[in-house]
Design a protein around this motif. Sequence first.
Motif, mmCIF file in Angstrom:
data_model
loop_
_atom_site.group_PDB
_atom_site.id
_atom_site.type_symbol
_atom_site.label_atom_id
_atom_site.label_comp_id
_atom_site.label_asym_id
_atom_site.label_seq_id
_atom_site.Cartn_x
_atom_site.Cartn_y
_atom_site.Cartn_z
ATOM 1 N N PHE A 199 0.858 -1.176 0.000
ATOM 2 C CA PHE A 199 0.000 0.000 0.000
ATOM 3 C C PHE A 199 0.893 1.224 0.000
ATOM 4 C CE2 PHE A 199 -2.992 -3.101 1.871
ATOM 5 C CZ PHE A 199 -4.031 -2.951 0.963
ATOM 6 N N LEU A 200 0.382 2.328 -0.505
ATOM 7 C CA LEU A 200 1.187 3.525 -0.700
ATOM 8 C C LEU A 200 1.907 3.974 0.569
ATOM 9 C CD1 LEU A 200 2.178 5.890 -2.408
ATOM 10 C CD2 LEU A 200 0.118 7.111 -1.714
ATOM 11 N N MET A 201 1.193 4.151 1.661
ATOM 12 C CA MET A 201 1.841 4.686 2.855
ATOM 13 C C MET A 201 2.811 3.672 3.465
ATOM 14 S SD MET A 201 1.078 7.730 2.669
ATOM 15 C CE MET A 201 2.051 8.247 4.059
ATOM 16 N N PRO A 242 0.234 15.755 9.635
ATOM 17 C CA PRO A 242 1.526 15.648 10.326
ATOM 18 C C PRO A 242 1.932 16.939 11.023
ATOM 19 C CG PRO A 242 1.832 15.695 7.944
ATOM 20 C CD PRO A 242 0.366 15.551 8.190
ATOM 21 N N GLU A 243 1.447 18.083 10.522
ATOM 22 C CA GLU A 243 1.784 19.349 11.172
ATOM 23 C C GLU A 243 1.173 19.427 12.575
ATOM 24 O OE1 GLU A 243 -2.035 20.072 8.886
ATOM 25 O OE2 GLU A 243 -0.167 18.984 8.507
ATOM 26 N N TRP A 244 0.025 18.791 12.792
ATOM 27 C CA TRP A 244 -0.566 18.758 14.132
ATOM 28 C C TRP A 244 0.312 17.923 15.063
ATOM 29 C CZ3 TRP A 244 -6.534 17.651 13.519
ATOM 30 C CH2 TRP A 244 -7.116 18.682 12.779
ATOM 31 N N ILE A 245 0.756 16.775 14.572
ATOM 32 C CA ILE A 245 1.593 15.885 15.385
ATOM 33 C C ILE A 245 2.887 16.596 15.777
ATOM 34 C CG2 ILE A 245 2.910 13.725 15.350
ATOM 35 C CD1 ILE A 245 -0.147 13.299 15.556
ATOM 36 N N LEU A 274 2.540 12.322 -2.144
ATOM 37 C CA LEU A 274 2.649 12.801 -3.517
ATOM 38 C C LEU A 274 3.895 13.655 -3.691
ATOM 39 C CD1 LEU A 274 1.463 13.031 -6.348
ATOM 40 C CD2 LEU A 274 0.108 14.980 -5.538
ATOM 41 N N ALA A 275 4.158 14.555 -2.751
ATOM 42 C CA ALA A 275 5.338 15.418 -2.842
ATOM 43 C C ALA A 275 6.621 14.595 -2.854
ATOM 44 C CB ALA A 275 5.361 16.406 -1.674
ATOM 45 N N LEU A 276 6.694 13.539 -2.014
ATOM 46 C CA LEU A 276 7.897 12.699 -2.013
ATOM 47 C C LEU A 276 8.053 11.952 -3.328
ATOM 48 C CD1 LEU A 276 7.847 11.123 1.551
ATOM 49 C CD2 LEU A 276 9.498 12.754 0.626
ATOM 50 N N LEU A 277 6.989 11.408 -3.850
ATOM 51 C CA LEU A 277 7.064 10.648 -5.088
ATOM 52 C C LEU A 277 7.430 11.544 -6.269
ATOM 53 C CD1 LEU A 277 4.014 8.312 -4.514
ATOM 54 C CD2 LEU A 277 6.437 7.666 -4.469
ATOM 55 N N VAL A 278 6.942 12.760 -6.291
ATOM 56 C CA VAL A 278 7.293 13.705 -7.358
ATOM 57 C C VAL A 278 8.785 14.000 -7.332
ATOM 58 C CG1 VAL A 278 7.028 16.107 -8.090
ATOM 59 C CG2 VAL A 278 5.023 14.725 -7.604
ATOM 60 N N ARG A 279 9.363 14.094 -6.145
ATOM 61 C CA ARG A 279 10.791 14.433 -6.021
ATOM 62 C C ARG A 279 11.701 13.277 -6.414
ATOM 63 N NH1 ARG A 279 10.407 17.772 -0.437
ATOM 64 N NH2 ARG A 279 9.314 19.529 -1.332
ATOM 65 N N LEU A 280 11.155 12.073 -6.455
ATOM 66 C CA LEU A 280 11.986 10.939 -6.878
ATOM 67 C C LEU A 280 12.250 11.038 -8.367
ATOM 68 C CD1 LEU A 280 10.441 7.960 -4.927
ATOM 69 C CD2 LEU A 280 12.539 9.155 -4.443
ATOM 70 N N SER A 322 -7.428 8.774 -3.887
ATOM 71 C CA SER A 322 -6.874 9.906 -3.135
ATOM 72 C C SER A 322 -5.478 9.522 -2.654
ATOM 73 C CB SER A 322 -7.764 10.269 -1.941
ATOM 74 O OG SER A 322 -7.730 9.235 -0.981
ATOM 75 N N MET A 323 -4.701 10.536 -2.297
ATOM 76 C CA MET A 323 -3.339 10.300 -1.846
ATOM 77 C C MET A 323 -2.947 11.446 -0.912
ATOM 78 S SD MET A 323 0.175 10.131 -4.130
ATOM 79 C CE MET A 323 -0.427 8.829 -5.163
ATOM 80 N N PRO A 324 -2.333 11.139 0.242
ATOM 81 C CA PRO A 324 -1.879 12.227 1.108
ATOM 82 C C PRO A 324 -0.895 13.130 0.357
ATOM 83 C CG PRO A 324 -1.795 10.145 2.281
ATOM 84 C CD PRO A 324 -2.108 9.836 0.838
ATOM 85 N N VAL A 325 -1.026 14.404 0.564
ATOM 86 C CA VAL A 325 -0.200 15.393 -0.121
ATOM 87 C C VAL A 325 1.289 15.121 0.112
ATOM 88 C CG1 VAL A 325 0.381 17.850 -0.186
ATOM 89 C CG2 VAL A 325 -1.990 17.129 -0.054
ATOM 90 N N GLN A 326 1.644 14.715 1.336
ATOM 91 C CA GLN A 326 3.048 14.471 1.663
ATOM 92 C C GLN A 326 3.617 13.328 0.828
ATOM 93 O OE1 GLN A 326 0.515 14.298 3.833
ATOM 94 N NE2 GLN A 326 0.750 16.080 5.131
#
Length: 181
Positions: free
Chosen positions: A19-21, A99-102, A175-181, A169-173
């Motif tokens: 799974f993605l996460m 994650p910003e809340w955590i 997606l951002a990591l996968l784009v940077r790969l 759907s996909m968590p924004v975080q």
Amino acid sequence: LAMEMAARTGIAANLKFPFLMAFVQRELLGLGGGDPEEAPMSKALMAWRIRAALPALLAADGDFASVVEYLQEDPDGLKAHQLADHLGELFDAYVIQRPEWILAWDAGRQPPELAGVAEAIWQGKLWRAISADWRGRHFPARLQALETSLAGMSERFRGQTIRLFGFSSMPVQALALLVRL
């Protein structure tokens, strides 16, 4: 999926379909593998930690008044157990989706968008109580550290194929990591 691929191509070996996460946490952030229920921040483990931490917090902290009121009529502890399960699932969702809340709670602050929200105050205190030994090692903290050190990340996956499919759907975080790969 592997069997269908083997039927069509004649062979399918050494394939992984996480799974993605799970992929993001294991491969990109190095947050373990194996049984997800034994992961350092699994829903089940968080629920048990919540169940263990609640009695002391309820007795010592007035910010938990709404929780104390909710659990008043609970002679067999069933409501407390169900609440711990629900909060474990809620914190699991926060770890991925907020994650910003955590990170704010780890630092002893309230997230600005939750300022003055009574439930967020006791949730932050509960989070700190159950996660003291995870600070700096959980998904939001590793994600934050990774954001500052992405230099060699694409080198690690050079020559490998990562294919994503079936997402509504996909968590924004992620997606951002996968784009940077």
